[in-house]
Design an enzyme around this catalytic site. Structure first.
Site, PDB file in Angstrom:
ATOM      1  N   GLY A  27      14.834 -10.177   6.558  1.00  0.00           N
ATOM      2  CA  GLY A  27      14.338 -11.410   5.974  1.00  0.00           C
ATOM      3  C   GLY A  27      14.445 -12.636   6.870  1.00  0.00           C
ATOM      4  N   SER A  28      14.268 -12.460   8.194  1.00  0.00           N
ATOM      5  CA  SER A  28      14.318 -13.655   9.045  1.00  0.00           C
ATOM      6  C   SER A  28      13.130 -14.577   8.748  1.00  0.00           C
ATOM      7  CB  SER A  28      14.360 -13.276  10.531  1.00  0.00           C
ATOM      8  OG  SER A  28      13.157 -12.652  10.938  1.00  0.00           O
ATOM      9  N   ARG A  83       5.845   6.795  -9.432  1.00  0.00           N
ATOM     10  CA  ARG A  83       7.023   6.017  -9.018  1.00  0.00           C
ATOM     11  C   ARG A  83       6.581   4.658  -8.444  1.00  0.00           C
ATOM     12  NH1 ARG A  83       9.864   8.581  -4.239  1.00  0.00           N
ATOM     13  NH2 ARG A  83       9.749  10.417  -5.531  1.00  0.00           N
ATOM     14  N   MET A 109       7.715  -3.648   3.349  1.00  0.00           N
ATOM     15  CA  MET A 109       7.275  -2.450   4.064  1.00  0.00           C
ATOM     16  C   MET A 109       6.595  -1.401   3.177  1.00  0.00           C
ATOM     17  SD  MET A 109       7.817  -3.452   7.019  1.00  0.00           S
ATOM     18  CE  MET A 109       7.497  -2.020   8.046  1.00  0.00           C
ATOM     19  N   ARG A 110       6.211  -1.795   1.978  1.00  0.00           N
ATOM     20  CA  ARG A 110       5.505  -0.833   1.110  1.00  0.00           C
ATOM     21  C   ARG A 110       4.035  -1.193   1.020  1.00  0.00           C
ATOM     22  NH1 ARG A 110       8.784   2.472  -1.072  1.00  0.00           N
ATOM     23  NH2 ARG A 110      10.963   1.872  -0.957  1.00  0.00           N
ATOM     24  N   LEU A 112       0.948  -1.577  -1.086  1.00  0.00           N
ATOM     25  CA  LEU A 112       0.727  -1.817  -2.512  1.00  0.00           C
ATOM     26  C   LEU A 112      -0.509  -1.068  -2.989  1.00  0.00           C
ATOM     27  CD1 LEU A 112       1.564  -5.593  -2.215  1.00  0.00           C
ATOM     28  CD2 LEU A 112       2.919  -3.918  -3.512  1.00  0.00           C
ATOM     29  N   HIS A 128       1.411  -9.812   9.658  1.00  0.00           N
ATOM     30  CA  HIS A 128       1.462  -8.548  10.398  1.00  0.00           C
ATOM     31  C   HIS A 128       1.685  -8.857  11.875  1.00  0.00           C
ATOM     32  CE1 HIS A 128       0.669  -4.365  11.268  1.00  0.00           C
ATOM     33  NE2 HIS A 128      -0.048  -4.780  12.298  1.00  0.00           N
ATOM     34  N   VAL A 163      -5.240  -1.177   4.289  1.00  0.00           N
ATOM     35  CA  VAL A 163      -3.978  -1.441   5.001  1.00  0.00           C
ATOM     36  C   VAL A 163      -4.233  -2.450   6.129  1.00  0.00           C
ATOM     37  CG1 VAL A 163      -2.132  -0.413   6.376  1.00  0.00           C
ATOM     38  CG2 VAL A 163      -3.072   0.838   4.438  1.00  0.00           C
ATOM     39  N   GLU A 193       5.842 -16.167  14.356  1.00  0.00           N
ATOM     40  CA  GLU A 193       5.620 -15.937  12.914  1.00  0.00           C
ATOM     41  C   GLU A 193       6.342 -17.000  12.084  1.00  0.00           C
ATOM     42  OE1 GLU A 193       5.087 -11.107  12.492  1.00  0.00           O
ATOM     43  OE2 GLU A 193       7.027 -11.962  12.039  1.00  0.00           O
TER      44      GLU A 193
END
Ligand code: GRF
Length: 211
Positions: A27-28, A83, A109-110, A112, A128, A163, A193
């Site tokens: 979480g930087s 899930r 990192m998932r 959606l 990204h 993606v 970023e």
């Protein structure tokens, strides 16, 4: 240009956009955003942090700033798709409950599901670590180095059903050096970023983008 995006309202300092930040790791990027929002009053405010695990290190940043912060684990359901869907349902409910107007993916990192994306499309933004459309997916730095790239960078984009394929809002370049490791490149990109994401959020909240 953008298909089916519904952007958030134009906000103001008096009535800032209510942001949720979704993270998976350290979480930087979240920490940089929270610092930016604390330095002075902005037209956006992070009111909710969600991690996809209670063990995510970045949770400490949400807690440190006194923001409502949840680690929402994947539920114990055998079927993988179910899930994911159930997990996203928990996240969606938390977002709705907190009156969230913009969902900021910051090292989430998932991937959606289209079902979730459709509900937030235009109000779901991602960062990204490459100059998209180059090097999409989970291994952007490795792919850039393997490709012999001399320039890489980061991209901020609206999320669509694919993606790393949604409408690009901003990009910033960094050099790739011959001796770079993945870690070196990652850290150099993170630096830009951390300033670009807050700037783009200022613009989104000001209603400066159109789709
Ligand atoms: C960032 O480089 C972002 O582009 C990528 O994951 C990294 C997140 O780092 N998607 P952190 O968790 O904010 O430190």
């Amino acid at each position: 240009m953008g298909e089916g995006y519904l952007l958030p309202r134009a906000a103001s300092i008096d009535n800032p956009l209510r942001i949720a930040v979704l993270i998976s790791g350290g979480g930087s990027g979240l920490a940089a955003l929270l610092k930016y929002q604390q330095e002075q009053t902005r037209n956006h405010n992070t009111v909710l942090v969600i991690a996809d695990s209670p063990d995510a290190k970045g949770i400490e940043h949400g807690n440190r700033y006194g923001i409502e912060t949840h680690g929402i684990s994947l539920p114990e359901i055998t079927d993988k798709l179910q899930r994911r869907i159930f997990h996203e349902e928990l996240i969606h409910k938390a977002l709705v409950k907190a009156d969230i107007e913009l969902v900021v993916l910051s090292g989430y990192m998932r991937i959606l599901t289209p079902n979730f994306v459709r509900r937030w499309k235009g109000r779901l933004v991602n960062i990204h670590p490459s100059l998209l459309p180059k090097y999409p997916g989970a291994h952007a730095h490795r792919d850039a180095l393997a490709d012999g790239a001399t320039i890489s960078g980061c991209t901020i984009h609206l999320v669509d059903e694919g993606v790393d394929s949604g409408m690009i809002l901003a990009q910033r370049e960094v050099p790739v050096l011959a001796e770079d490791t993945e870690f070196d490149l990652q850290e150099r990109i993170k630096k830009v970023e951390h300033s670009l994401y807050p700037e783009v959020l200022d613009k989104i909240a000001a209603g400066e983008y159109s789709v």
